[in-house]
Design an enzyme around this catalytic site. Structure first.
Site, PDB file in Angstrom:
ATOM      1  N   ASP A 223       0.833  -1.205   0.000  1.00  0.00           N
ATOM      2  CA  ASP A 223       0.000   0.000   0.000  1.00  0.00           C
ATOM      3  C   ASP A 223       0.868   1.255   0.000  1.00  0.00           C
ATOM      4  OD1 ASP A 223       0.989  -0.333   2.548  1.00  0.00           O
ATOM      5  OD2 ASP A 223      -0.835   0.289   3.575  1.00  0.00           O
ATOM      6  N   GLU A 224       2.076   1.136  -0.570  1.00  0.00           N
ATOM      7  CA  GLU A 224       2.999   2.259  -0.650  1.00  0.00           C
ATOM      8  C   GLU A 224       3.106   2.759  -2.085  1.00  0.00           C
ATOM      9  OE1 GLU A 224       5.958   1.055   3.040  1.00  0.00           O
ATOM     10  OE2 GLU A 224       6.572   0.614   0.978  1.00  0.00           O
TER      11      GLU A 224
END
Length: 313
Positions: A223-224
């Protein structure tokens, strides 16, 4: 359950339908999620049971809208008889797979010629399809994130040193924004991995909308995300970061449920915070974690020697 257990035993001897259901679900989810191409599971009567997120980029139709629709509704009238006959042959003949193409009805009443690779699984009583758009860029697989369609970690490693070299020559600044989604794990844990994948795709779309032509957006993994902005002015970068925070904390509707998340952003500037790609990424990452510790859902510029408190703008 022993993971080395013979799958044939599970299929033929296991009396627990829940175990089989979970086995098929995990198998199907992994295939749909990891494929770099459009994939679909279509029932024996021609209904889309499941698709991955790539369909929306090519067809303009969201996964939610495509699931439950019937394939025949999207086949050009002149191609229907041939395409459906090819699929039927998988059930009535000894062939294991087939390939064909037809014009697929997309959003806006436009048709796109798509190439289909199809097998029929008697165990699932469904067709498993991988679908290619010949018009797509040939080298997209190497530098494109499978899930979101953004540039991937490999592309970031290729692009950022080049951007910095150009900035050095022009004596200009470059901004690197490191973005971590707040609340993503909770969505995964409560709604499941498919909902988490949908959230990542929607968040990527929002980032692209904000960044536009001012820079490039990458998904290194999980989720980066990373945004690289060349010829960066600090005030303009702060404005973009503020818009990203605002857009990413706006509510999502996923699988008919309201989902609230946010984002923590760390910003590093070339050459002030580092003169190499590695140093800038490290600086932006440190700034992002300070935002996390300071309450999340905000952004901060990196400052050398900063303690436990983020410098929020």
């Amino acid at each position: 359950m022993n993971l080395s257990m013979d799958v044939n035993w599970l299929l033929n001897e296991c009396s627990d339908p829940y175990t089989l259901e979970r086995l098929f679900y995990v198998e199907r989810y992994a295939w749909l999620s990891l494929s770099p191409d459009m994939c679909a599971v279509i029932s024996i009567d021609g209904q889309f049971e499941d698709v991955n997120t790539h369909w929306e980029r090519t067809t303009g139709i969201s996964r939610e809208k495509l699931q439950g629709a019937y394939l025949i509704e999207h086949i050009h009238f002149d191609d229907r008889e041939r395409a459906l006959a090819d699929m039927q042959r998988l059930i009535t003949s000894d062939i294991g797979s087939t390939t064909f193409s037809f014009r697929f009805l997309c959003k806006g009443e436009r048709h796109v010629e798509l190439n289909w690779n199809v097998i029929f699984s008697p165990d699932h009583n469904a067709y498993f399809c991988t679908v290619l758009d010949p018009a797509r860029d040939a080298d997209r697989l190497a530098y494109t994130d499978v899930l979101t369609g953004l540039k991937n970690r490999l592309a970031l490693g290729r692009d950022l040193p080049s951007v910095l070299a150009q900035a050095q020559e022009a004596d200009s600044r470059v901004a690197v924004l490191f973005i971590d989604l707040d609340g993503f794990k909770a969505v995964n844990d409560t709604l499941g991995h498919k909902a988490g994948d949908t959230l990542l795709v929607r968040a990527a779309r929002r980032m692209n909308y904000v960044v536009g032509q001012q820079g490039d957006t990458y998904r290194p993994g999980g989720d980066e995300f990373v945004v690289v902005i060349p010829k960066a002015d600090r005030d303009i970068v702060a404005g973009i970061a503020g818009q990203l925070v605002e857009r990413l904390r706006a509510q999502y509707i996923i699988e008919n449920k309201r989902v609230n998340t946010g984002a923590s952003l760390g910003i590093a500037l070339y050459p002030t915070d580092g003169e190499t790609a590695e140093k800038l990424m490290e600086a932006a990452d440190r700034a992002m974690y300070l935002v996390k510790r300071g309450g999340k859902n905000n952004f901060a510029f990196h400052i050398d020697g900063l303690g436990d408190e983020p410098c929020l703008d």
